[in-house]
Write an enzyme that holds these catalytic residues in place. Sequence first.
Site, PDB file in Angstrom:
ATOM      1  N   SER A  95      19.733  23.035 -15.629  1.00  8.20           N
ATOM      2  CA  SER A  95      21.190  23.150 -15.748  1.00  8.20           C
ATOM      3  C   SER A  95      21.528  24.635 -15.815  1.00  8.20           C
ATOM      4  CB  SER A  95      21.630  22.440 -17.032  1.00  8.20           C
ATOM      5  OG  SER A  95      22.766  23.030 -17.605  1.00  8.20           O
TER       6      SER A  95
ATOM      7  N   TYR B 249      21.020  21.221 -26.398  1.00  8.77           N
ATOM      8  CA  TYR B 249      21.008  20.818 -24.982  1.00  8.77           C
ATOM      9  C   TYR B 249      20.569  22.004 -24.119  1.00  8.77           C
ATOM     10  CZ  TYR B 249      22.666  19.328 -20.393  1.00  8.77           C
ATOM     11  OH  TYR B 249      22.737  19.018 -19.063  1.00  8.77           O
TER      12      TYR B 249
HETATM   13  N1  LIG Z   1      26.923  16.374 -15.760  1.00  5.14           N
HETATM   14  C1  LIG Z   1      26.692  17.690 -15.791  1.00  5.14           C
HETATM   15  O1  LIG Z   1      27.614  18.522 -15.917  1.00  5.14           O
HETATM   16  C2  LIG Z   1      25.302  18.209 -15.660  1.00  5.14           C
HETATM   17  C3  LIG Z   1      25.132  19.580 -15.380  1.00  5.14           C
HETATM   18  C4  LIG Z   1      23.840  20.082 -15.266  1.00  5.14           C
HETATM   19  C5  LIG Z   1      22.759  19.240 -15.425  1.00  5.14           C
HETATM   20  N2  LIG Z   1      22.963  17.913 -15.703  1.00  5.14           N
HETATM   21  C6  LIG Z   1      21.775  17.071 -15.884  1.00  5.14           C
HETATM   22  O2  LIG Z   1      21.737  16.110 -14.845  1.00  5.14           O
HETATM   23  C7  LIG Z   1      21.021  14.957 -15.301  1.00  5.14           C
HETATM   24  C8  LIG Z   1      21.818  13.707 -14.969  1.00  5.14           C
HETATM   25  O3  LIG Z   1      23.028  13.727 -15.689  1.00  5.14           O
HETATM   26  P1  LIG Z   1      24.379  13.075 -15.160  1.00  5.14           P
HETATM   27  O4  LIG Z   1      25.405  14.121 -15.204  1.00  5.14           O
HETATM   28  O5  LIG Z   1      24.164  12.324 -13.913  1.00  5.14           O
HETATM   29  O6  LIG Z   1      24.676  12.097 -16.386  1.00  5.14           O
HETATM   30  P2  LIG Z   1      24.917  10.523 -16.489  1.00  5.14           P
HETATM   31  O7  LIG Z   1      25.190  10.294 -17.930  1.00  5.14           O
HETATM   32  O8  LIG Z   1      25.907  10.086 -15.467  1.00  5.14           O
HETATM   33  O9  LIG Z   1      23.502   9.891 -16.088  1.00  5.14           O
HETATM   34  C9  LIG Z   1      22.361   9.955 -16.911  1.00  5.14           C
HETATM   35  C10 LIG Z   1      21.523   8.723 -16.692  1.00  5.14           C
HETATM   36  O10 LIG Z   1      20.329   8.864 -17.472  1.00  5.14           O
HETATM   37  C11 LIG Z   1      20.059   7.621 -18.090  1.00  5.14           C
HETATM   38  N3  LIG Z   1      19.232   7.822 -19.281  1.00  5.14           N
HETATM   39  C12 LIG Z   1      19.617   8.304 -20.487  1.00  5.14           C
HETATM   40  N4  LIG Z   1      18.583   8.296 -21.331  1.00  5.14           N
HETATM   41  C13 LIG Z   1      17.510   7.832 -20.647  1.00  5.14           C
HETATM   42  C14 LIG Z   1      16.157   7.596 -20.978  1.00  5.14           C
HETATM   43  N5  LIG Z   1      15.677   7.826 -22.226  1.00  5.14           N
HETATM   44  N6  LIG Z   1      15.330   7.107 -20.033  1.00  5.14           N
HETATM   45  C15 LIG Z   1      15.805   6.842 -18.778  1.00  5.14           C
HETATM   46  N7  LIG Z   1      17.079   7.012 -18.416  1.00  5.14           N
HETATM   47  C16 LIG Z   1      17.925   7.518 -19.333  1.00  5.14           C
HETATM   48  C17 LIG Z   1      21.424   7.039 -18.393  1.00  5.14           C
HETATM   49  O11 LIG Z   1      21.372   5.629 -18.624  1.00  5.14           O
HETATM   50  C18 LIG Z   1      22.211   7.434 -17.151  1.00  5.14           C
HETATM   51  O12 LIG Z   1      22.100   6.449 -16.155  1.00  5.14           O
HETATM   52  C19 LIG Z   1      20.754  15.187 -16.782  1.00  5.14           C
HETATM   53  O13 LIG Z   1      19.449  15.686 -16.946  1.00  5.14           O
HETATM   54  C20 LIG Z   1      21.758  16.271 -17.154  1.00  5.14           C
HETATM   55  O14 LIG Z   1      21.321  17.013 -18.257  1.00  5.14           O
HETATM   56  C21 LIG Z   1      24.202  17.384 -15.796  1.00  5.14           C
END
Ligand SMILES: NC(=O)c1ccc[n+]([C@@H]2O[C@H](COP(=O)([O-])OP(=O)(O)OC[C@H]3O[C@@H](n4cnc5c(N)ncnc54)[C@H](O)[C@@H]3O)[C@@H](O)[C@H]2O)c1
Length: 259
Positions: free
Chosen positions: A138, A151
């Site tokens: 991230s 985080y």
């Molecule tokens: N949304 C943002 O702004 C952003 C920015 C940078 C990085 N990220 C990273 O991208 C990745 C995906 O996030 P997103 O934005 O799609 O969020 P999201 O909440 O839409 O999706 C996350 C998914 O992970 C699943 N999950 C949670 N805990 C879990 C576990 N223990 N085992 C398996 N699955 C699990 C959830 O059920 C969900 O389907 C994450 O690693 C997040 O840190 C997100």
Amino acid sequence: MRRPAIFVTGAASGIGRACAELFAARGWYVGLYDVNGEGVARIAAELGEHNATSGVLDVSDPDGWEAALAHFWVRSGQRLDVLFNNAGILSAGPFETVPLAKHRAMLDVNVGGMIVGCHCALRYLRKTPGARVINMASATAIYGQPDLVTYSATKFAVRGFTEGLDLEWSQYGIRVSDIWPSFVSSAMAAGFKSIASAQSLGIRLTPADVAATVWRCATGRRLIHKTHWMVGLQAGTLSFATRVAPTAMTRWVVRLLAH
Ligand SMILES: NC(=O)c1ccc[n+]([C@@H]2O[C@H](COP(=O)([O-])OP(=O)(O)OC[C@H]3O[C@@H](n4cnc5c(N)ncnc54)[C@H](O)[C@@H]3O)[C@@H](O)[C@H]2O)c1
């Protein structure tokens, strides 16, 4: 020739789902794994049983990983071209107001899940020529973020882990990279309301934008390996600025964005 296969964690929502859909649309076989088993089963059914499979996986559980990878290996025709460690969780707020259990959970999922996944997947990756690991970092791995300290720390861990493992596993021909988006309009964005930097920078990326970068990272053939993949102008600019500006200036800018 059999088609390439990608194993995606956290595939029931947001970035994981967008990646699964993109890779399936471009002819890859896709494994969707998530704690939300119903969610991934529904998406896999939409993609079609010849294109996708799914399963319940809590990424912090080593036994769960062993079972999921064995299942995927059979369904994919014995290949694991890309392991995409995408699952992640976020709890925002001033450090002391976030319960300790939530700090620990971020470590278990965002860092522990990636470590366990790589450990369990190595034997499958080694059997797939040209295999790659892609970890979800991230833009919070550029400089520590107030209201997101744990985080942000987990994403620094992803960054360091990726750099080191990329060097170690080059002996097996396995490339390891990570992806650095700024704020993305996924379900996780519900937790951004209290984050001042999200208000200052705005939420400018979609899961599809991130999926497009994951695609380039997974399929691009480069002369010199690229370990870190920025997504969007903000992450690219901030990352570049921290490399050329004095640390005191970076700290000042981050402080400004967070207030
Ligand atoms: N949304 C943002 O702004 C952003 C920015 C940078 C990085 N990220 C990273 O991208 C990745 C995906 O996030 P997103 O934005 O799609 O969020 P999201 O909440 O839409 O999706 C996350 C998914 O992970 C699943 N999950 C949670 N805990 C879990 C576990 N223990 N085992 C398996 N699955 C699990 C959830 O059920 C969900 O389907 C994450 O690693 C997040 O840190 C997100």
